[in-house]
Design a protein around this motif. Structure first.
Motif, PDB file in Angstrom:
ATOM      1  N   TRP A 197      11.662  -7.423  -0.602  1.00 32.62           N
ATOM      2  CA  TRP A 197      10.450  -7.510   0.390  1.00 32.62           C
ATOM      3  C   TRP A 197      10.872  -8.178   1.618  1.00 32.62           C
ATOM      4  CZ3 TRP A 197       5.127  -7.219  -2.263  1.00 32.62           C
ATOM      5  CH2 TRP A 197       5.014  -6.386  -3.250  1.00 32.62           C
ATOM      6  N   ALA A 247       7.480  -4.768   4.105  1.00 31.74           N
ATOM      7  CA  ALA A 247       8.244  -3.664   3.833  1.00 31.74           C
ATOM      8  C   ALA A 247       8.914  -3.783   2.526  1.00 31.74           C
ATOM      9  CB  ALA A 247       9.368  -3.477   4.898  1.00 31.74           C
ATOM     10  N   ASP A 304      12.232  -2.651  -0.137  1.00 33.76           N
ATOM     11  CA  ASP A 304      13.642  -1.973  -0.016  1.00 33.76           C
ATOM     12  C   ASP A 304      13.626  -0.796  -0.942  1.00 33.76           C
ATOM     13  OD1 ASP A 304      13.474  -3.208  -2.447  1.00 33.76           O
ATOM     14  OD2 ASP A 304      15.360  -3.883  -2.535  1.00 33.76           O
ATOM     15  N   GLN A 345       6.083   2.557  -0.141  1.00 30.93           N
ATOM     16  CA  GLN A 345       7.171   1.872   0.497  1.00 30.93           C
ATOM     17  C   GLN A 345       6.841   0.345   1.529  1.00 30.93           C
ATOM     18  OE1 GLN A 345      10.857   4.145  -0.296  1.00 30.93           O
ATOM     19  NE2 GLN A 345      10.504   2.410   0.913  1.00 30.93           N
ATOM     20  N   GLY A 346       5.640   0.350   1.307  1.00 31.53           N
ATOM     21  CA  GLY A 346       5.310  -0.951   2.216  1.00 31.53           C
ATOM     22  C   GLY A 346       3.634  -1.339   1.934  1.00 31.53           C
ATOM     23  N   ALA A 358       1.066   0.445  10.964  1.00 31.88           N
ATOM     24  CA  ALA A 358       2.374   0.622   9.817  1.00 31.88           C
ATOM     25  C   ALA A 358       3.465   0.908  10.786  1.00 31.88           C
ATOM     26  CB  ALA A 358       2.216   1.499   8.920  1.00 31.88           C
ATOM     27  N   LEU A 370       6.880  -0.149   8.999  1.00 27.40           N
ATOM     28  CA  LEU A 370       6.799   0.346   7.717  1.00 27.40           C
ATOM     29  C   LEU A 370       6.987   1.743   7.492  1.00 27.40           C
ATOM     30  CD1 LEU A 370       3.722  -1.627   6.706  1.00 27.40           C
ATOM     31  CD2 LEU A 370       5.984  -2.623   6.457  1.00 27.40           C
ATOM     32  N   CYS A 392       2.625   4.183   2.759  1.00 30.39           N
ATOM     33  CA  CYS A 392       2.306   2.859   2.569  1.00 30.39           C
ATOM     34  C   CYS A 392       0.779   2.656   2.234  1.00 30.39           C
ATOM     35  CB  CYS A 392       2.164   2.148   4.283  1.00 30.39           C
ATOM     36  SG  CYS A 392       1.705   0.672   4.652  1.00 30.39           S
TER      37      CYS A 392
END
Length: 257
Positions: free
Chosen positions: A34, A46, A48, A67-68, A93, A98, A102
């Protein structure tokens, strides 16, 4: 042989904000993979890789693969856009890099209230992220402010809370964790004697709180995360610790345990 003791970590945004420049949050306070930064405009984390999430977030809420994570601050200039919260989150975002999808929350609370509380135990990590404002504190069961089933935007305030763990959780355990976090939030407000302006009884949250649980899919999933479990104990303790300092900051909190 007794298990190794848990190791606690803390981080506070109080001394780094207000700032228009994004402040990097130390990786040692986060989950592996992260990356996080905070400015006056909000928090962006964010990932990985995609993480399982269950949340009541205004963007990406419910069950999702995320993903975020975004926790966007809303000011007076944003009021007209509160009817389209997903658009506010998407714009924030994108500005902060990001990737979609999300999970996103909104808050009028200052980002100076941002707290990270993390514990490492038995080779696994639990991390709680909190921002807190009590401008619209409420007790569950208080008289409603909005008398329609589909009201417009509510008043500002908000306790936004997320827990992330390197452990895998079953869907039922994610739900149980969400309940544990909510109970811990109420316990912290009780200890602080935070009051609802509607009933003057002890508040159990605010009228616009959002909560999220992030977990991995690797390894054998935990089935139980309630108050009988070590996971449930530490999840609750992290919430109480971080939320208490977000509302009533203590000198040296980020250096203590």
């Amino acid at each position: 042989m007794a298990p190794a003791p848990a190791t606690w970590w803390r981080w506070s945004a109080r001394d780094d904000l207000p700032s228009a420049t994004v402040q990097t949050i130390p990786a040692a306070r986060l989950l592996p993979g992260w990356q996080a930064g905070v400015a006056g405009s909000g928090l962006a984390i964010a990932f990985d890789r995609p993480w399982h999430c269950l949340s009541s977030a205004v963007a990406g809420g419910g069950w999702s693969m995320a993903q975020g994570f975004a926790n966007r601050h809303v000011g007076d200039d944003d009021r007209a856009a509160l009817n389209t919260p997903a658009a506010l989150i998407a714009d924030f975002a994108a500005q902060r890099g990001l990737a979609a999808p999300c999970v996103g929350m909104l808050t009028a609370a200052s980002m100076r209230s941002l707290r990270f509380a993390t514990v490492d135990i038995e080779g696994e990590r639990l991390c709680v992220v909190v921002t807190a404002g009590l401008a619209n504190a409420r007790r569950a069961g208080d008289r409603a402010d909005r008398l329609a089933l589909r009201p417009g935007p509510c008043e500002a305030g908000t306790i936004n809370l997320a827990l992330a763990t390197t452990l895998a959780l079953t869907p039922a355990a994610q739900v149980e964790t969400l309940a544990t976090l909510t109970e811990a939030k109420a316990a912290a407000l009780q200890a602080l004697d935070a009051r609802s302006p509607i009933s003057n009884d002890i508040a159990t949250g605010t009228g616009t709180d959002a909560t999220a649980v992030f977990c991995t899919s690797a390894g054998e999933p935990l089935r139980y995360t309630g108050k009988h479990t070590l996971f449930g104990e530490y999840a609750a303790r992290l919430v109480i610790d971080a939320l208490t300092d977000a509302i009533c900051p203590q000198p040296g909190w980020a250096d203590g345990c």
